[in-house]
Write a protein that holds these residues in place. Structure first.
Motif, PDB file in Angstrom:
ATOM      1  N   ARG A 428      42.220  40.309  42.010  1.00 27.88           N
ATOM      2  CA  ARG A 428      43.222  41.360  42.114  1.00 27.88           C
ATOM      3  C   ARG A 428      44.648  40.703  42.145  1.00 27.88           C
ATOM      4  O   ARG A 428      45.689  41.116  41.673  1.00 27.88           O
ATOM      5  CB  ARG A 428      43.051  42.238  43.074  1.00 27.88           C
ATOM      6  CG  ARG A 428      44.191  43.276  43.328  1.00 27.88           C
ATOM      7  CD  ARG A 428      43.762  44.413  44.298  1.00 27.88           C
ATOM      8  NE  ARG A 428      44.881  44.983  45.003  1.00 27.88           N
ATOM      9  CZ  ARG A 428      44.632  45.768  46.215  1.00 27.88           C
ATOM     10  NH1 ARG A 428      43.425  46.007  46.649  1.00 27.88           N
ATOM     11  NH2 ARG A 428      45.939  46.292  46.540  1.00 27.88           N
ATOM     12  N   ILE A 429      44.590  39.547  43.051  1.00 24.92           N
ATOM     13  CA  ILE A 429      45.805  38.697  43.364  1.00 24.92           C
ATOM     14  C   ILE A 429      45.902  37.679  42.561  1.00 24.92           C
ATOM     15  O   ILE A 429      45.139  36.852  42.669  1.00 24.92           O
ATOM     16  CB  ILE A 429      45.899  38.415  44.869  1.00 24.92           C
ATOM     17  CG1 ILE A 429      45.763  39.995  45.975  1.00 24.92           C
ATOM     18  CG2 ILE A 429      47.345  37.771  45.074  1.00 24.92           C
ATOM     19  CD1 ILE A 429      46.827  40.979  45.670  1.00 24.92           C
ATOM     20  N   ASP A 611      50.239  41.387  42.810  1.00 22.35           N
ATOM     21  CA  ASP A 611      48.942  42.265  42.790  1.00 22.35           C
ATOM     22  C   ASP A 611      48.953  43.115  41.569  1.00 22.35           C
ATOM     23  O   ASP A 611      49.798  43.932  41.144  1.00 22.35           O
ATOM     24  CB  ASP A 611      49.412  43.330  43.939  1.00 22.35           C
ATOM     25  CG  ASP A 611      48.276  44.278  44.274  1.00 22.35           C
ATOM     26  OD1 ASP A 611      47.232  44.386  43.527  1.00 22.35           O
ATOM     27  OD2 ASP A 611      48.017  44.697  45.652  1.00 22.35           O
ATOM     28  N   THR A 612      47.887  42.755  40.799  1.00 22.31           N
ATOM     29  CA  THR A 612      47.748  43.403  39.448  1.00 22.31           C
ATOM     30  C   THR A 612      47.112  44.631  39.491  1.00 22.31           C
ATOM     31  O   THR A 612      47.389  45.248  38.430  1.00 22.31           O
ATOM     32  CB  THR A 612      46.555  42.552  38.681  1.00 22.31           C
ATOM     33  OG1 THR A 612      45.359  42.639  39.456  1.00 22.31           O
ATOM     34  CG2 THR A 612      46.917  40.981  38.428  1.00 22.31           C
ATOM     35  N   LEU A 613      47.208  45.458  40.659  1.00 21.26           N
ATOM     36  CA  LEU A 613      46.831  46.748  40.690  1.00 21.26           C
ATOM     37  C   LEU A 613      48.029  47.596  41.090  1.00 21.26           C
ATOM     38  O   LEU A 613      48.433  48.694  40.424  1.00 21.26           O
ATOM     39  CB  LEU A 613      45.712  47.153  41.611  1.00 21.26           C
ATOM     40  CG  LEU A 613      44.269  46.777  41.269  1.00 21.26           C
ATOM     41  CD1 LEU A 613      43.183  47.009  42.532  1.00 21.26           C
ATOM     42  CD2 LEU A 613      44.009  47.031  40.012  1.00 21.26           C
ATOM     43  N   THR A 614      48.842  47.147  41.948  1.00 19.06           N
ATOM     44  CA  THR A 614      50.021  47.837  42.289  1.00 19.06           C
ATOM     45  C   THR A 614      51.225  47.343  41.367  1.00 19.06           C
ATOM     46  O   THR A 614      52.367  47.616  41.477  1.00 19.06           O
ATOM     47  CB  THR A 614      50.444  47.726  43.784  1.00 19.06           C
ATOM     48  OG1 THR A 614      50.607  46.363  44.056  1.00 19.06           O
ATOM     49  CG2 THR A 614      49.155  48.319  44.545  1.00 19.06           C
ATOM     50  N   GLY A 615      51.289  46.115  41.003  1.00 19.06           N
ATOM     51  CA  GLY A 615      52.579  45.392  40.248  1.00 19.06           C
ATOM     52  C   GLY A 615      53.346  44.963  41.194  1.00 19.06           C
ATOM     53  O   GLY A 615      54.338  44.606  40.567  1.00 19.06           O
ATOM     54  N   LEU A 616      53.193  44.665  42.381  1.00 24.00           N
ATOM     55  CA  LEU A 616      54.149  44.415  43.407  1.00 24.00           C
ATOM     56  C   LEU A 616      54.056  42.931  43.427  1.00 24.00           C
ATOM     57  O   LEU A 616      52.959  42.267  43.448  1.00 24.00           O
ATOM     58  CB  LEU A 616      53.640  44.895  44.643  1.00 24.00           C
ATOM     59  CG  LEU A 616      54.290  46.229  44.981  1.00 24.00           C
ATOM     60  CD1 LEU A 616      53.448  46.766  46.340  1.00 24.00           C
ATOM     61  CD2 LEU A 616      55.640  46.397  45.195  1.00 24.00           C
ATOM     62  N   PRO A 734      57.342  46.780  39.300  1.00 26.57           N
ATOM     63  CA  PRO A 734      55.820  47.139  39.219  1.00 26.57           C
ATOM     64  C   PRO A 734      55.440  48.106  38.186  1.00 26.57           C
ATOM     65  O   PRO A 734      54.268  47.470  37.545  1.00 26.57           O
ATOM     66  CB  PRO A 734      55.627  47.883  40.694  1.00 26.57           C
ATOM     67  CG  PRO A 734      56.415  47.722  41.380  1.00 26.57           C
ATOM     68  CD  PRO A 734      57.772  47.469  40.725  1.00 26.57           C
ATOM     69  N   ILE A 738      52.467  46.680  35.065  1.00 25.07           N
ATOM     70  CA  ILE A 738      51.314  47.474  34.993  1.00 25.07           C
ATOM     71  C   ILE A 738      51.195  47.807  33.663  1.00 25.07           C
ATOM     72  O   ILE A 738      50.162  47.630  32.901  1.00 25.07           O
ATOM     73  CB  ILE A 738      51.121  48.702  35.845  1.00 25.07           C
ATOM     74  CG1 ILE A 738      51.168  48.296  37.375  1.00 25.07           C
ATOM     75  CG2 ILE A 738      50.074  49.560  35.501  1.00 25.07           C
ATOM     76  CD1 ILE A 738      49.720  47.324  37.729  1.00 25.07           C
TER      77      ILE A 738
END
Lengths: 744, 297, 152
Positions: A428-429, A611-616, A734, A738
């Motif tokens: 994820r990261i 963070d590939t889920l939140t785009g942060l 983000p 995404i």
């Protein structure tokens, strides 16, 4: 030049640090004058329209309101706040108060009241009847509209057409940069007070006192000598307080009311109603050979200056020139189209076009490297300019341009090769590294007039008075000048008085704190004037000491003859003796004209975590390598770079004054306009290349602007490399990340 | 003219009741102040009556009385973060409190104010709903009454309180053996950020059977107010904690988002970001699960 | 409306409109202009003061709400001509540039050290997460706080 420097090269705190940490320093907002009234602006709530009706009756009826000013009872002089010297010819399209509003934030009226709460309340009671007109916020639309199109700037070296017709590898990118708020913690503020001689005094946190004087005089139809501009303590500017915004308004109110007036903006007004970093949409085509040599480059920039002209063409030219001074490119063309839109006004903003042009060119460089399968740092090394290269468009020589050193040293210290080739994580990261280079200037030489007068006097008690129109914006200008003077005269820092700009008493300076000229140009003037004072002092001292000037020794506040070391005078005693014996004053007034404008260079290396889920995106680590020539005060230099990185991360990731189709603005307060806060700030390591520059004081070059030019593209490159995407629109939010991951 | 604003400073609930007696549309209750002061300015409110609740000492406490936890309305988020009672019994509420605003805001803002303000993206509210709290209120007659948090918060800045009513206490049940809770949020930056999406989860896991016996999943920032998602809860109840459950949980959350904000431009982002909350919730509630082993982290 | 307020160990009796914020009263009634207004919405922290031992945005609290509380402003950090160790550390570490955020930053850090004499880097950053600075990138500020901790 001395080898062992006593004051230059030392990290000494900013001159007014004690007053700052104790809360004693008075900024303009903290000023109180007897009988002072308070102004509050009414800004337009529509993006484009004609004002058909202004009803101030309810506002006027409010107890405590003294007077209300609109276009109906104020000068309608057209001016351009970008104009900083009298001879400058430029389109004038701004007024104190308008009846034709051109963006949400345009000035319509000002209330003057006995206190600021009443003024604020009264502003809400003014009723405006608008005839709304069509709104244009998209520069792509504006370019085709006569009323919105300003003009074109074009520079070409060699022949782009020839190169591109033969080239087999061409990499093209389109890049967008947003309008940015300077986000100085001090909002815009000004105090003005009328004098009894028909004069007016203006206290303002500004960058150019003589420009403030000029604009106020021009707008109010006053002689320059009737306007006194005093630089107030500066709570941060970054270009945002470069062009006078409140000063002519406040001076007018003070004159009209015949009373001191304080005019202050709140945060939203500062964001929408002052100046912004000019938004751009660029396209770039780079032709390269297989081995990574740039054969030619073709750049087009669409520059959105917002609702008023200000520096729209100047900032475009600034972008253009930088494109020719970083890489050796024989055949290159820059075309810039400048347009108006019904959006907040563009102006100076730290870097003055450099961050925008470098975002475009440096993202593209990484895509070139990707296409060729090259290390992006190696690609740059192959093409970067070398020391003492010439400018291909006949601009000033690049001087001791140490761009290559920045990259090679940075690669080593950052451990670039190893970090770049580290296997990618698939969780994820995701982490990645990126880098970018940038160049900037050192003053106006080659473009505009660039001279400054300073006077320096040695006092009867061994002190030194450096009188000049300098402006400390929090960057340490005053201390920098003191360090230079201290070094030349070998006198303690605390014995030097170096007040800031006040047009009544400061010698003239043509350009103020702009264009990264302060250390390089003003610092050189301080050095030269100190040297001349030293020469005069030694000449007189030699007569008193009955030796030759060559035998006079000046050291640590004492002067003596090397032939008779037992008889030592303090500087003060010597000055007193010179006065009584020769009736002469050890002072010199000197006008220094900058003879050069070398480039400064930087390479930034960053590591990011996404963070590939939140785009942060979290920026983990930054290495900023700077070709500084010589750091007069390394602590200041480091501070400049660290602050500039904070600004650049925001530019890359979160900051944007968003304007919707109807010209309504979001991101107009800090809860919606996110500047980087402490938990999001990475460690920033600063590495200085100090190889000296011929015309800089003690070899010094600029740092304040170059420091924010390479960071944003370095971050974007790191994100794109980490995720194998190609986002070219800033800020990289983000949501954009995404979306890009989905479209991959 | 500038003195049109009245200010009442009740020191006790009795005095407060008297102050509320004349309450009308222009009566404003203030506690921490972090919301009202902005509102006074934005809505250009210059007259009326402000009643300051902060001086009522008897509204500032966190206590456990047998199987209930009582939180006085004046309790700040900083006080909640440091409360042993909440750390032990209501981790989701502590986690939410930790992520609200900045240090200065948490030092001032209160639980009562956060509920009354009823902001759609409020971080405490999902946690309070998941905890199943009741809100105790008092009216001008000094009468106390209880309502579910869900009834009190209407959302989009509105609450169901009458002008002469005030929140005095939040009552949370002690969840008991086997219960765990979690709060997470996604904002536009790491700290000091308004939630784009937030979620509170309370679950009861039977340690002997390994089955989830109770689940409450509350989502915020997806509409005017936070809500319990039945369709997500159903996915959890009666299930064993496995890798595939996490997948089902995530799928249900995405479905919920698709339903809640169908057609909104924020949907594509939120249906992705919710996976992060799903993952965080699972690892927080059930430890580092096996599904992570596939990653090379 | 009468307000009795204790600021920096001095008790003041003032006439204050109920709508005034603590920040307004400090700056305009008491002339304590160290606390600044940078945003008016509790986002920038330039107005931070210490109230009953905690860092508070003085733009987010009404002046009358501060009755009976103990307020400390940046002006009181220096005691008997001696600077607070945080002030010294800010000076020594180059943590001050334009200085506009400095009073608020100092008060957030002071409140932190009053409650937690030995904070971690993380705790320092969270203590100043509500204090924005555009000049320094926070790096020298965090460094200064760490030095102040060591010099206790």
């Amino acid at each position: 030049m001395k080898n062992d420097l006593k004051y230059v090269g030392k990290s000494i705190p900013i001159h007014d640090v004690k007053e700052k940490v104790s809360g004693k320093l008075k900024y303009a907002a903290d000023m109180q004058l007897p009988g002072m009234l308070h102004g509050k602006l009414l800004l337009s709530s529509v993006a484009h329209g004609r004002i058909k009706k202004i009803d101030v009756s309810k506002a006027e009826a409010l107890e405590g309101v003294v007077k209300i000013f609109t276009h109906e009872n104020s000068p309608n002089t057209l001016y351009n706040s970008h104009k900083w010297f009298v001879g400058m010819e430029i389109t004038k399209d701004e007024r104190l108060f308008t009846d034709h509003v051109k963006f949400v934030g345009d000035r319509i009226a000002a209330v003057v009241a006995k206190d600021r709460f009443t003024a604020e309340r009264a502003v809400n009671l003014i009723e405006i009847g608008y005839e709304e007109l069509s709104v244009v916020v998209d520069p792509e639309e504006a370019i085709n509209l006569e009323d919105y199109y300003i003009g074109q700037k074009k520079i070409e070296s060699g022949s782009v057409h020839d190169v591109f017709s033969k080239a087999s590898i061409i990499i093209e990118d389109s890049v967008e940069t947003p309008k940015i708020h300077h986000a100085a913690m001090e909002t815009h503020v000004c105090v003005a007070s009328p004098g009894i001689h028909g004069d007016v005094t203006v206290w303002t946190p500004c960058q150019v006192v003589f420009q403030v004087r000029l604009i106020v005089a021009e707008v109010l139809g006053m002689p320059l000598n009737k306007v006194r501009a005093i630089k107030a303590s500066m709570g941060g500017s970054f270009g945002g307080k470069g062009q006078p915004v409140l000063e002519p308004v406040c001076a007018f109110l003070a004159k009209a009311m015949n009373a001191p007036v304080k005019l202050q903006m709140d945060r939203t007004e500062s964001i929408i109603g002052t100046r912004t970093r000019t938004a751009t949409r660029g396209t770039i085509k780079t032709a390269v050979s297989e081995d990574g040599t740039i054969l030619g480059r073709d750049i087009h920039m669409l520059v959105d200056t917002g609702a008023y002209y200000t520096n729209g063409d100047a900032v475009t030219m600034a972008m253009a020139k930088k494109a020719f001074r970083l890489y050796k490119i024989k055949d290159q063309r820059f075309v810039g189209d400048v347009v108006y839109t019904n959006t907040p006004i563009g102006g100076a903003c730290r870097g003055y076009g450099s961050p925008q042009i470098h975002v475009l060119s440096e993202i593209n460089m990484d895509n070139v490297a990707r296409r060729l399968g090259m290390d992006p740092a190696e690609l740059r090394l192959r093409n970067l300019v070398h020391p003492f290269d010439k400018d291909p468009i006949n601009g000033p020589d690049l001087g001791n341009a140490r761009a290559i050193d920045c990259v090679t040293e940075g690669m080593k210290v950052f451990d670039w090769k190893q970090k770049r080739l580290r296997p990618k994580t698939s969780g994820r990261i995701v982490r990645g590294v990126g880098m970018a280079c940038a160049t900037h200037g050192n003053g106006y030489h080659g473009g505009y007039q660039d001279f400054i007068t300073m006077s320096l006097r040695m006092t009867e008690d061994g002190g030194v008075f450096l009188n000049s129109g300098i402006h400390d914006l929090g960057c340490g200008t005053v201390m920098t000048m003191k360090q230079i003077v201290a070094e030349v005269l070998d006198v303690e820092i605390d014995k030097i008085l170096a007040p800031e700009g006040d047009t009544l008493v400061s010698p003239f300076d043509v350009a103020g704190t702009q264009a990264s000229r302060v250390t390089f140009v003003c610092g050189s003037c301080a050095m030269k004037v100190a040297e001349q004072v030293k020469e005069k002092f030694i000449g007189c001292a030699s007569k008193i000491l009955q030796c030759s000037p060559e035998e006079v020794v000046m050291e640590a506040g004492e002067v003596w003859s090397s032939t008779s070391e037992t008889v030592k005078y303090s500087y003060g005693k010597m000055i007193t003796d010179i006065q009584s014996k020769f009736q002469d004053d050890i002072s010199v007034s000197y006008t220094y004209t900058s003879p050069a404008n070398p480039g400064v260079y930087a390479a930034n290396f960053v590591e990011v975590e996404v963070d590939t889920l939140t785009g942060l995106v979290k920026v983990l680590d930054v290495l900023a390598v700077h070709d500084i020539g010589k750091a007069i005060n390394p602590g200041f230099v480091e501070g400049q770079v660290q602050g500039a990185i904070q600004m650049g991360i925001g530019f890359a990731l979160s900051e944007e004054i968003k304007v919707d189709r109807n010209g309504k603005i979001s991101g107009d307060k800090f809860s919606k306009y996110h500047v980087i806060n402490a938990p999001s700030m990475p460690d920033v390591k600063v590495l200085l290349i100090e190889e000296g520059e011929e015309h800089g004081p003690f070899g010094a070059k600029s740092i304040g602007e170059i420091s924010t030019c390479a960071i944003a593209p370095a971050i974007v490159n790191a994100i794109n490399a980490a995720l194998d995407i190609n986002i070219t629109s800033l800020p990289v939010t983000p949501e954009k990340i995404i979306k890009a991951l989905h479209e991959k | 003219m500038m003195n049109e604003m009245n200010f009442k400073m009740p020191a006790s609930l009795n005095e407060l009741a008297l102050n509320l007696d004349n309450a009308d549309e222009k009566t404003y209750l203030i506690s921490g102040g972090t919301d009202l002061i902005i509102k006074l300015r934005e809505k250009k409110i210059y007259s009326g009556t402000i009643i300051d609740l902060k001086g009522i000492q008897e509204l500032n406490y966190i206590r456990q009385i047998e199987q209930t936890i009582c939180i006085g309305a004046n309790t700040t988020f900083t006080e909640m973060i440091h409360s042993e009672i909440l750390i032990k019994n209501a981790p989701c509420l502590v986690q939410a409190a930790e992520q609200i605003g900045s240090t200065q805001i948490r030092n001032a803002a209160t639980i009562g104010g956060n509920i009354a303000n009823a902001f759609a993206g409020a971080d405490a509210i999902p946690a309070l709903i998941a905890m199943g709290v009741k809100v105790k209120m008092m009216n001008a007659k000094g009468e106390f009454f209880l309502k579910d948090i869900d009834e009190v918060v209407i959302g989009s800045g509105k609450n169901s309180l009458h002008k002469d009513e005030v929140i005095t206490e939040v009552i949370a049940p002690v969840l008991g053996h086997g219960y765990k809770s979690f709060f997470g949020k996604v904002g536009s930056r790491e700290r000091v950020t308004i939630a784009k999406l937030n979620m509170a989860v309370v679950v009861k896991n039977n340690h002997e059977t390994g089955v989830i016996e109770d689940a409450r999943v509350v989502l915020g920032s997806l509409g005017p107010k936070a809500f319990r998602s039945d369709l997500v809860e159903i996915e959890l109840v009666g299930k064993y904690i496995t890798d595939s459950l996490q997948t089902e949980f995530e799928k249900a959350l995405i479905t919920q988002i698709d339903i809640s904000i169908a057609g909104r431009s924020s949907r594509p982002y939120k249906r992705e970001a919710v996976k992060a909350l799903s993952e965080d919730a699972f690892s927080n509630l059930f430890g580092s699960p096996a599904w992570r082993c596939n990653n090379e982290k | 409306m009468e307000l009795i307020i204790n600021v920096n160990d001095i008790e003041y009796k003032l006439d204050v409109n109920p709508r005034m914020r603590l920040l307004d009263v400090l700056r305009e009634n008491l002339g304590l202009t160290g606390a600044k207004e940078g945003c008016g919405e509790g986002e920038c922290g330039a107005c931070t003061i210490i109230m009953d031992g905690l860092a508070i945005n003085s733009c987010m609290v009404l002046a009358h709400q501060a009755r009976g509380k103990k307020i400390i402003t940046v002006e009181a950090l220096e005691q008997d001509g001696e600077m607070d160790r945080l002030q010294e550390a800010f000076i020594n570490n180059g943590a001050v540039q334009c200085g506009y955020c400095t009073p608020g930053m100092l008060m957030s850090c002071k409140a932190l050290l009053m409650n937690n004499p030995n904070p971690t880097d993380e705790e320092i950053k969270i203590a100043i997460e509500g204090n924005l600075c555009r000049c320094t990138g926070y790096i020298k500020i965090v460094r200064a706080v760490k030095e102040a901790i060591q010099n206790q």
